[in-house]
Design a protein around this motif. Structure first.
Motif: not given
Length: 311
Positions: A28, A30, A58, A60-62, A68-69, A72, A75
């Motif tokens: 993952g 981030s 995978q 993800e954009d924080a 939000k980070q 993520q 998750s």
């Protein structure tokens, strides 16, 4: 017998395919933000390296949001990824991320920005470049071009990240050796070209006189150069230094908009990060801090850096 052999062979093939799929590593990632030129090259280089190594990333954009980070990362933990890679939004706000990953027993790699915590726990590493060195390289070049005297303004990046503070600290370590140079302004433009342009316009309107601009990255430096051009100032009137060596930054050095930049190797950081994540996921030892060196970019060597980016 032939039918039985074929069935056995097919079953073995299916088992091997299933085992291979299960064995594929998944990480993952981030990112502090997708909307950043240099970080885009870092992300693309990580994706390319992961494809070469046969691992899954995978992203993800924080969106520059600390909460939000952290969500993520939580998750990723719930998905039981094999490793977590984080480009932190705020280097002073990583403790919860670190604690969550360590508690879950999942390897954690911070990329590009090292957390402010002086000592990271076992199972957590950093892959980055030493920002002090970036500041030193840029400022040493500028002061020599200035002949050791004159006025300089400093464009600061994101104040929430230690890259800004360390690059500026490196600059000031050099300036301490040159009493004939004075810092007349020091303000943030948040690593953004448009904000660098606005800040330079404000300085010009205020009547500030300066001989050089020391920018924490290329984007702000390019914005400063654009504002100077709009004000009718020739590209030789003020020396501008940047950091990163993005394609736009290299082109600006070649055109004379930037006097110099400092190359931050996105591919080197990306490859180092993916390789470290694979080793950590397999339980292999990795150094806790992997430094990817900075390099000075000048008009004399800029074409060699452009060639490297095309490889």
């Amino acid at each position: 017998m032939r039918i039985k052999t074929r069935i056995a062979t097919l079953a073995l093939s299916l088992l091997m395919t299933s085992t291979g799929a299960m064995a594929e590593l998944k990480f993952g990632v981030s990112m502090s933000q997708f909307d950043d030129n240099w970080l885009t090259y870092l992300r693309e280089s990580m994706a390319g390296k992961a494809k070469e190594e046969g691992v899954q990333l995978q992203f993800e954009d924080a969106r520059s949001d600390v909460v939000k980070q952290l969500n993520q990362v939580q998750s990723f933990i719930s998905q039981r990824v094999d490793a977590i890679i984080v480009n932190p939004v705020d280097t002073a706000a990583t403790r919860n991320i670190t604690q969550a990953a360590v508690k879950a027993g999942i390897p954690l790699i911070y990329v590009n920005r090292r957390p402010d915590d002086e000592k990271l726990p076992e199972g957590v590493i950093t892959v980055a470049s030493n920002d002090l060195e970036a500041g030193r390289l840029q400022m040493q070049y500028l002061v020599e071009k200035m002949g050791g005297k004159g006025n300089v303004v400093i464009m600061l990046g994101d104040l929430a990240n230690n890259s800004t503070h360390n690059r500026t600290k490196g600059m000031k370590e050099v300036l301490a050796k040159y009493p004939g140079i004075t810092v007349v302004e020091e303000q943030t433009a948040n690593y953004m070209r448009d904000k660098g342009m606005d800040l330079m316009s404000n300085w010009l309107l205020s009547g500030r006189e300066f001989d050089a601009v020391a920018s924490n990255n290329d984007e702000m430096g390019i914005g400063a150069a654009m504002a100077l051009q709009q004000a009718g100032r020739g590209k030789d009137s003020v020396l501008i230094g940047g950091v990163d060596g993005t394609p736009d930054g290299l082109a600006a050095v070649k055109r004379g908009m930037l006097a110099a930049s400092v190359f931050q190797d996105a591919r080197g950081q990306a490859h180092g990060t993916v390789e470290a994540a694979i080793k950590m996921a397999k339980g292999e030892p990795v150094e806790q801090t992997l430094w990817i060196p900075y390099e000075l970019i000048t008009p004399e060597n800029v074409e060699s850096f452009q060639a490297r980016l095309k490889q």
